[in-house]
Design a protein around this motif. Structure first.
Motif, PDB file in Angstrom:
ATOM      1  N   VAL A 194     -28.924  21.949  -9.122  1.00 45.54           N
ATOM      2  CA  VAL A 194     -27.546  22.149  -9.593  1.00 45.54           C
ATOM      3  C   VAL A 194     -27.422  23.559 -10.158  1.00 45.54           C
ATOM      4  N   ARG A 195     -28.347  23.926 -11.013  1.00 47.40           N
ATOM      5  CA  ARG A 195     -28.336  25.250 -11.651  1.00 47.40           C
ATOM      6  C   ARG A 195     -28.404  26.371 -10.606  1.00 47.40           C
ATOM      7  N   GLU A 196     -29.219  26.160  -9.569  1.00 48.27           N
ATOM      8  CA  GLU A 196     -29.408  27.177  -8.530  1.00 48.27           C
ATOM      9  C   GLU A 196     -28.357  27.114  -7.429  1.00 48.27           C
ATOM     10  N   ARG A 197     -27.474  26.105  -7.486  1.00 48.04           N
ATOM     11  CA  ARG A 197     -26.427  25.929  -6.460  1.00 48.04           C
ATOM     12  C   ARG A 197     -27.061  25.801  -5.076  1.00 48.04           C
ATOM     13  N   ASP A 198     -28.179  25.094  -5.023  1.00 50.92           N
ATOM     14  CA  ASP A 198     -28.966  24.906  -3.811  1.00 50.92           C
ATOM     15  C   ASP A 198     -28.464  23.663  -3.074  1.00 50.92           C
ATOM     16  N   VAL A 199     -27.577  23.880  -2.118  1.00 53.89           N
ATOM     17  CA  VAL A 199     -26.942  22.767  -1.413  1.00 53.89           C
ATOM     18  C   VAL A 199     -27.964  21.895  -0.690  1.00 53.89           C
ATOM     19  N   LEU A 200     -28.892  22.500   0.028  1.00 54.16           N
ATOM     20  CA  LEU A 200     -29.904  21.708   0.725  1.00 54.16           C
ATOM     21  C   LEU A 200     -30.806  20.996  -0.271  1.00 54.16           C
ATOM     22  N   GLY A 201     -31.092  21.646  -1.384  1.00 54.18           N
ATOM     23  CA  GLY A 201     -31.878  21.004  -2.425  1.00 54.18           C
ATOM     24  C   GLY A 201     -31.170  19.802  -3.020  1.00 54.18           C
ATOM     25  N   LEU A 202     -29.849  19.880  -3.138  1.00 52.45           N
ATOM     26  CA  LEU A 202     -29.066  18.747  -3.637  1.00 52.45           C
ATOM     27  C   LEU A 202     -29.185  17.556  -2.701  1.00 52.45           C
ATOM     28  N   LEU A 203     -29.153  17.810  -1.401  1.00 52.38           N
ATOM     29  CA  LEU A 203     -29.314  16.736  -0.421  1.00 52.38           C
ATOM     30  C   LEU A 203     -30.714  16.140  -0.509  1.00 52.38           C
ATOM     31  N   ALA A 204     -31.725  16.997  -0.619  1.00 52.53           N
ATOM     32  CA  ALA A 204     -33.107  16.534  -0.716  1.00 52.53           C
ATOM     33  C   ALA A 204     -33.343  15.748  -2.007  1.00 52.53           C
ATOM     34  N   ALA A 205     -32.566  16.058  -3.043  1.00 52.35           N
ATOM     35  CA  ALA A 205     -32.706  15.387  -4.342  1.00 52.35           C
ATOM     36  C   ALA A 205     -31.949  14.066  -4.384  1.00 52.35           C
ATOM     37  N   GLY A 206     -31.438  13.625  -3.240  1.00 54.18           N
ATOM     38  CA  GLY A 206     -30.754  12.338  -3.173  1.00 54.18           C
ATOM     39  C   GLY A 206     -29.249  12.427  -3.175  1.00 54.18           C
ATOM     40  N   GLY A 207     -28.726  13.629  -3.091  1.00 53.63           N
ATOM     41  CA  GLY A 207     -27.274  13.791  -3.086  1.00 53.63           C
ATOM     42  C   GLY A 207     -26.649  13.285  -1.798  1.00 53.63           C
ATOM     43  N   ASN A 208     -25.543  12.610  -1.928  1.00 57.33           N
ATOM     44  CA  ASN A 208     -24.752  12.158  -0.787  1.00 57.33           C
ATOM     45  C   ASN A 208     -23.660  13.201  -0.563  1.00 57.33           C
ATOM     46  N   VAL A 209     -23.506  13.622   0.678  1.00 58.44           N
ATOM     47  CA  VAL A 209     -22.589  14.720   0.979  1.00 58.44           C
ATOM     48  C   VAL A 209     -21.169  14.447   0.480  1.00 58.44           C
ATOM     49  N   TYR A 210     -20.749  13.196   0.486  1.00 56.52           N
ATOM     50  CA  TYR A 210     -19.385  12.894   0.053  1.00 56.52           C
ATOM     51  C   TYR A 210     -19.214  13.084  -1.453  1.00 56.52           C
ATOM     52  N   TYR A 211     -20.251  12.781  -2.230  1.00 60.74           N
ATOM     53  CA  TYR A 211     -20.188  13.031  -3.659  1.00 60.74           C
ATOM     54  C   TYR A 211     -20.429  14.504  -3.955  1.00 60.74           C
ATOM     55  N   LEU A 212     -21.337  15.119  -3.191  1.00 58.14           N
ATOM     56  CA  LEU A 212     -21.620  16.539  -3.391  1.00 58.14           C
ATOM     57  C   LEU A 212     -20.400  17.399  -3.100  1.00 58.14           C
ATOM     58  N   ALA A 213     -19.497  16.898  -2.263  1.00 59.19           N
ATOM     59  CA  ALA A 213     -18.271  17.641  -1.973  1.00 59.19           C
ATOM     60  C   ALA A 213     -17.487  17.892  -3.255  1.00 59.19           C
TER      61      ALA A 213
END
Length: 116
Positions: free
Chosen positions: A63-82
């Motif tokens: 989150v701090r690094e604004r790492d989109v792929l890292g967010l997905l790898a960390a369990g983020g769902n694209v619809y919530y990450l939007a």
């Protein structure tokens, strides 16, 4: 990266039950951004907001690094990450472009061609 149905699609992660459990806190936090007051609270104290939702160290870092792929790898769902991406001025096409390693314009062109 995860394989689904025998396909290996670089930049993608299979969002299954395990990933849903892994990303629960992250996705719950991102869902909270539907409320403008929560977006303001996040902007005022990002670290505190992440702590409030129980993000682990990896999730807080991406989150701090604004790492989109890292967010997905960390369990983020694209619809919530939007929701989080919206705070950053990004949209779902920006997320798709990041996943595929393409520019946003190239990603949009690919979508147009696929729709023909």
């Amino acid at each position: 990266m995860t394989q689904a149905s025998g396909l290996n699609v670089p930049g993608t992660y299979l969002f299954d039950g395990d990933m849903a459990m892994k990303g629960y806190a992250l996705n719950k936090m991102c869902f909270s951004f539907n409320d403008a007051a929560n977006r303001q609270a996040f902007a005022a104290d990002e670290a505190g907001y992440c702590w409030r939702y129980g993000l682990n160290d990896e999730q807080s870092r991406v989150v701090r690094e604004r790492d989109v792929l890292g967010l997905l790898a960390a369990g983020g769902n694209v619809y919530y990450l939007a929701k989080f991406a919206g705070i950053l001025g990004l949209d779902v096409q920006d997320l798709g472009a990041a996943q595929t390693g393409m520019s946003k314009e190239a990603f949009k062109q690919m979508l147009l061609e696929a729709g023909k």
